[in-house]
Design a protein around this motif. Structure first.
Motif, PDB file in Angstrom:
ATOM      1  N   MET A   1     -46.459 -18.619  21.822  1.00 18.68           N
ATOM      2  CA  MET A   1     -45.871 -17.483  21.346  1.00 18.68           C
ATOM      3  C   MET A   1     -46.587 -16.275  22.208  1.00 18.68           C
ATOM      4  O   MET A   1     -46.362 -15.259  22.766  1.00 18.68           O
ATOM      5  CB  MET A   1     -45.567 -17.172  20.127  1.00 18.68           C
ATOM      6  N   ILE A   2     -48.019 -16.388  22.049  1.00 23.53           N
ATOM      7  CA  ILE A   2     -48.962 -15.702  22.296  1.00 23.53           C
ATOM      8  C   ILE A   2     -48.998 -15.474  24.068  1.00 23.53           C
ATOM      9  O   ILE A   2     -49.257 -14.544  24.700  1.00 23.53           O
ATOM     10  CB  ILE A   2     -50.240 -15.820  21.960  1.00 23.53           C
ATOM     11  N   LYS A   3     -48.957 -16.861  24.705  1.00 24.99           N
ATOM     12  CA  LYS A   3     -48.774 -17.038  25.899  1.00 24.99           C
ATOM     13  C   LYS A   3     -47.701 -16.298  26.444  1.00 24.99           C
ATOM     14  O   LYS A   3     -47.872 -15.525  27.605  1.00 24.99           O
ATOM     15  CB  LYS A   3     -48.890 -18.600  26.259  1.00 24.99           C
ATOM     16  N   TRP A   4     -46.567 -16.177  25.832  1.00 20.18           N
ATOM     17  CA  TRP A   4     -45.193 -15.386  26.277  1.00 20.18           C
ATOM     18  C   TRP A   4     -45.407 -14.214  26.463  1.00 20.18           C
ATOM     19  O   TRP A   4     -45.233 -13.112  27.194  1.00 20.18           O
ATOM     20  CB  TRP A   4     -44.110 -15.852  25.680  1.00 20.18           C
ATOM     21  N   ILE A   5     -46.276 -13.688  25.196  1.00 19.90           N
ATOM     22  CA  ILE A   5     -46.493 -12.173  25.330  1.00 19.90           C
ATOM     23  C   ILE A   5     -47.444 -11.689  26.361  1.00 19.90           C
ATOM     24  O   ILE A   5     -47.278 -10.701  26.890  1.00 19.90           O
ATOM     25  CB  ILE A   5     -47.023 -11.991  23.866  1.00 19.90           C
ATOM     26  N   ILE A   6     -48.482 -12.584  26.631  1.00 18.81           N
ATOM     27  CA  ILE A   6     -49.186 -12.229  27.630  1.00 18.81           C
ATOM     28  C   ILE A   6     -48.607 -11.973  28.860  1.00 18.81           C
ATOM     29  O   ILE A   6     -48.877 -11.304  29.876  1.00 18.81           O
ATOM     30  CB  ILE A   6     -50.234 -12.967  27.754  1.00 18.81           C
ATOM     31  N   ALA A  28     -41.790  -5.141  28.606  1.00 16.22           N
ATOM     32  CA  ALA A  28     -42.556  -4.450  27.502  1.00 16.22           C
ATOM     33  C   ALA A  28     -41.551  -4.591  26.302  1.00 16.22           C
ATOM     34  O   ALA A  28     -42.588  -4.992  25.204  1.00 16.22           O
ATOM     35  CB  ALA A  28     -42.911  -3.120  27.893  1.00 16.22           C
ATOM     36  N   THR A  29     -40.621  -4.500  26.189  1.00 16.06           N
ATOM     37  CA  THR A  29     -39.831  -4.502  25.025  1.00 16.06           C
ATOM     38  C   THR A  29     -39.810  -5.959  24.281  1.00 16.06           C
ATOM     39  O   THR A  29     -40.151  -6.063  23.192  1.00 16.06           O
ATOM     40  CB  THR A  29     -38.297  -4.217  25.302  1.00 16.06           C
ATOM     41  N   GLY A  30     -39.859  -7.026  25.208  1.00 16.16           N
ATOM     42  CA  GLY A  30     -39.806  -8.468  24.711  1.00 16.16           C
ATOM     43  C   GLY A  30     -41.209  -8.443  24.333  1.00 16.16           C
ATOM     44  O   GLY A  30     -41.366  -9.258  23.193  1.00 16.16           O
ATOM     45  N   ALA A  31     -42.240  -8.114  25.037  1.00 17.31           N
ATOM     46  CA  ALA A  31     -43.594  -8.383  24.397  1.00 17.31           C
ATOM     47  C   ALA A  31     -43.871  -7.496  22.915  1.00 17.31           C
ATOM     48  O   ALA A  31     -44.571  -8.141  22.225  1.00 17.31           O
ATOM     49  CB  ALA A  31     -44.536  -7.725  25.533  1.00 17.31           C
ATOM     50  N   LEU A  32     -43.241  -6.304  23.017  1.00 18.12           N
ATOM     51  CA  LEU A  32     -43.499  -5.832  21.798  1.00 18.12           C
ATOM     52  C   LEU A  32     -42.735  -6.343  20.483  1.00 18.12           C
ATOM     53  O   LEU A  32     -43.255  -6.668  19.293  1.00 18.12           O
ATOM     54  CB  LEU A  32     -42.985  -4.441  21.803  1.00 18.12           C
ATOM     55  N   VAL A  36     -44.482  -7.757  17.068  1.00 16.05           N
ATOM     56  CA  VAL A  36     -44.016  -7.219  15.881  1.00 16.05           C
ATOM     57  C   VAL A  36     -43.429  -8.505  15.076  1.00 16.05           C
ATOM     58  O   VAL A  36     -43.967  -8.536  13.910  1.00 16.05           O
ATOM     59  CB  VAL A  36     -42.872  -6.335  15.892  1.00 16.05           C
ATOM     60  N   LEU A  37     -43.063  -9.730  15.702  1.00 17.57           N
ATOM     61  CA  LEU A  37     -42.681 -10.687  14.900  1.00 17.57           C
ATOM     62  C   LEU A  37     -44.001 -11.606  14.269  1.00 17.57           C
ATOM     63  O   LEU A  37     -43.947 -11.927  13.377  1.00 17.57           O
ATOM     64  CB  LEU A  37     -41.967 -11.640  15.748  1.00 17.57           C
ATOM     65  N   ILE A  38     -45.097 -11.539  15.224  1.00 11.96           N
ATOM     66  CA  ILE A  38     -46.293 -12.232  14.669  1.00 11.96           C
ATOM     67  C   ILE A  38     -46.852 -11.392  13.679  1.00 11.96           C
ATOM     68  O   ILE A  38     -47.477 -11.874  12.732  1.00 11.96           O
ATOM     69  CB  ILE A  38     -47.025 -12.255  15.822  1.00 11.96           C
TER      70      ILE A  38
END
Length: 51
Positions: A1-6, A28-32, A36-38
């Motif tokens: 999950m963190i990899k996808w956010i980065i 940016a919306t997808g990362a946000l 928020v989910l984490i």
């Protein structure tokens, strides 16, 4: 999950620099949403650990 956010944050930064605001906003919306989910999951685990 963190990899996808980065990855999404890198895509957003690159798209912003290249002048693609729609793509940058979407990434940016997808990362946000991932961030928020984490945070939500960490708070819920903390609430259950306290009780």
């Amino acid at each position: 999950m963190i990899k996808w956010i980065i990855i999404l944050l890198i895509i957003a930064a690159a798209a912003s620099l290249l002048g693609m605001p729609a793509l940058a906003g979407a990434a940016a919306t997808g990362a946000l949403i991932g961030i928020v989910l984490i945070i939500f999951l960490l708070v819920m685990l903390g609430v259950f650990a306290v009780t």
